[in-house]
Design a protein around this motif. Structure first.
Motif, mmCIF file in Angstrom:
data_model
loop_
_atom_site.group_PDB
_atom_site.id
_atom_site.type_symbol
_atom_site.label_atom_id
_atom_site.label_comp_id
_atom_site.label_asym_id
_atom_site.label_seq_id
_atom_site.Cartn_x
_atom_site.Cartn_y
_atom_site.Cartn_z
ATOM 1 N N ASP A 192 1.170 2.264 3.846
ATOM 2 C CA ASP A 192 0.280 3.354 3.397
ATOM 3 C C ASP A 192 1.115 4.633 3.231
ATOM 4 O O ASP A 192 0.717 5.718 3.652
ATOM 5 C CB ASP A 192 -0.857 3.550 4.412
ATOM 6 N N ARG A 200 -4.040 7.674 12.563
ATOM 7 C CA ARG A 200 -5.454 7.478 12.899
ATOM 8 C C ARG A 200 -5.561 7.348 14.413
ATOM 9 O O ARG A 200 -5.242 6.311 14.987
ATOM 10 C CB ARG A 200 -6.039 6.259 12.183
ATOM 11 N N HIS A 239 -7.210 -0.339 6.101
ATOM 12 C CA HIS A 239 -7.367 0.303 7.419
ATOM 13 C C HIS A 239 -8.769 0.220 8.043
ATOM 14 O O HIS A 239 -9.392 1.234 8.350
ATOM 15 C CB HIS A 239 -6.865 1.752 7.399
ATOM 16 N N HIS A 254 -4.914 6.482 -4.737
ATOM 17 C CA HIS A 254 -6.315 6.675 -4.385
ATOM 18 C C HIS A 254 -7.169 6.809 -5.639
ATOM 19 O O HIS A 254 -6.725 7.371 -6.645
ATOM 20 C CB HIS A 254 -6.492 7.969 -3.583
ATOM 21 N N GLU A 296 -6.096 1.935 -4.683
ATOM 22 C CA GLU A 296 -6.869 1.965 -3.445
ATOM 23 C C GLU A 296 -8.193 2.636 -3.815
ATOM 24 O O GLU A 296 -8.304 3.865 -3.837
ATOM 25 C CB GLU A 296 -6.174 2.750 -2.321
ATOM 26 N N HIS A 314 0.858 -1.186 0.000
ATOM 27 C CA HIS A 314 0.000 0.000 0.000
ATOM 28 C C HIS A 314 0.894 1.235 0.000
ATOM 29 O O HIS A 314 1.438 1.619 1.038
ATOM 30 C CB HIS A 314 -0.891 -0.061 1.251
ATOM 31 N N SER A 343 -11.236 0.864 0.410
ATOM 32 C CA SER A 343 -11.205 1.521 1.719
ATOM 33 C C SER A 343 -12.334 2.527 1.861
ATOM 34 O O SER A 343 -12.775 3.130 0.877
ATOM 35 C CB SER A 343 -9.895 2.293 1.911
ATOM 36 N N HIS A 353 -13.119 6.164 3.539
ATOM 37 C CA HIS A 353 -12.443 7.373 4.037
ATOM 38 C C HIS A 353 -13.524 8.375 4.400
ATOM 39 O O HIS A 353 -14.421 8.627 3.591
ATOM 40 C CB HIS A 353 -11.538 7.982 2.959
HETATM 41 ZN ZN LIG Z 1 -6.783 4.887 2.715
#
Ligand SMILES: [Zn+2]
Ligand SMILES: [Zn+2]
Length: 252
Positions: A194, A168, A134, A43, A76, A10, A102, A104
């Protein structure tokens, strides 16, 4: 005992809109860390500043090996609603070697845990999606055990995200919970950085230390070496043949 990873599954480059390094810089950093490969997982377009949805397909123009690092074509994808719709369509998703889905909170407002779980469940069931990213995010609660069990049923993966442990807030408890569930149900994970800057590529010490404290078995870490990771990629059915894997039969 987990000694580290060989493929960072990632990573982001400037193409993601809010990351700071180029692919070349990430590859050099990966090489310096002693990695053998990285997944280029930009992304999807719905994150603010995100790249075009064509990017997974455009990666076909890249060499497979850059600076000695095997670069796996990836994405992603953003989950954009509670039906698990993704912002990378099947046509471009089918061009990936490794795809993460994912949630977000800057893309969609998180819902109740049942709604988030429905969204993640549907995304995981999407053809070519390999892993949920995540899940530990405390702002987006979901039913971790149901998702881990679904990953087991589908032969897919759960992410242990090193970046979560730094950015996070209060995610560590969830990372521990996810790891324990993956141990309990024997579901493989990928430990990933990430990375949004080259110095982050392959930097997963916090996640590795946490898993080692839990005595997480190394054989459940798919990216512990390039061989098990490549074996997973090769075993994947071709696009559109996903149902064959659900049956447990070889793809046609
Ligand atoms: Zn992400
Ligand atoms: Zn990411």
């Amino acid at each position: 005992m987990i000694s580290g990873i060989k493929v960072d599954t990632h990573t982001h480059t400037v193409l993601s809109g809010h990351a700071w390094s180029t692919l070349q810089e990430n590859a050099v950093a990966a090489r310096e860390r002693g990695l053998a490969g990285l997944c280029l997982t930009e992304h999807g377009p719905r994150i603010p500043g995100g790249g075009a949805d064509i990017i997974p397909a455009a990666q076909n123009m890249l060499p497979k090996v850059i600076g000695g690092i095997r670069v796996f074509r990836g994405t992603e994808a953003n989950i954009v609603d509670f039906y698990g719709t993704l912002d990378i369509g099947a046509k471009f998703l089918s061009r990936t070697e490794f795809a993460i889905a994912s949630l977000h909170d800057v893309v969609m407002r998180p819902g109740e845990p049942t709604q988030n779980t429905d969204a993640l469940m549907a995304a995981l069931n999407t053809d070519r999606i390999d892993m949920l990213g995540h899940l530990d995010d405390p702002k987006i609660p979901s039913d971790h055990e149901a998702l881990v069990l679904e990953a087991r049923r589908l032969g897919k993966l759960i992410e242990i995200n090193n970046n979560s442990l730094s950015v996070r807030r209060n995610s560590e408890g969830n990372v521990i919970k996810l790891a324990r569930l993956c141990m309990k149900h024997q579901v493989p994970v990928c430990i990933s950085s990430d990375a949004h800057f080259s110095t982050m590529v392959g930097a997963v010490e916090n996640a590795v230390n946490l898993l080692n404290r839990l005595e997480f078995p190394e054989e459940l870490v798919l990216n512990r070496g390039i061989e098990p990771f490549e074996a997973y990629i090769v075993r994947k059915p071709p696009p559109g043949k996903f149902s064959a894997r659900l049956d447990g039969k070889e793809p046609a």
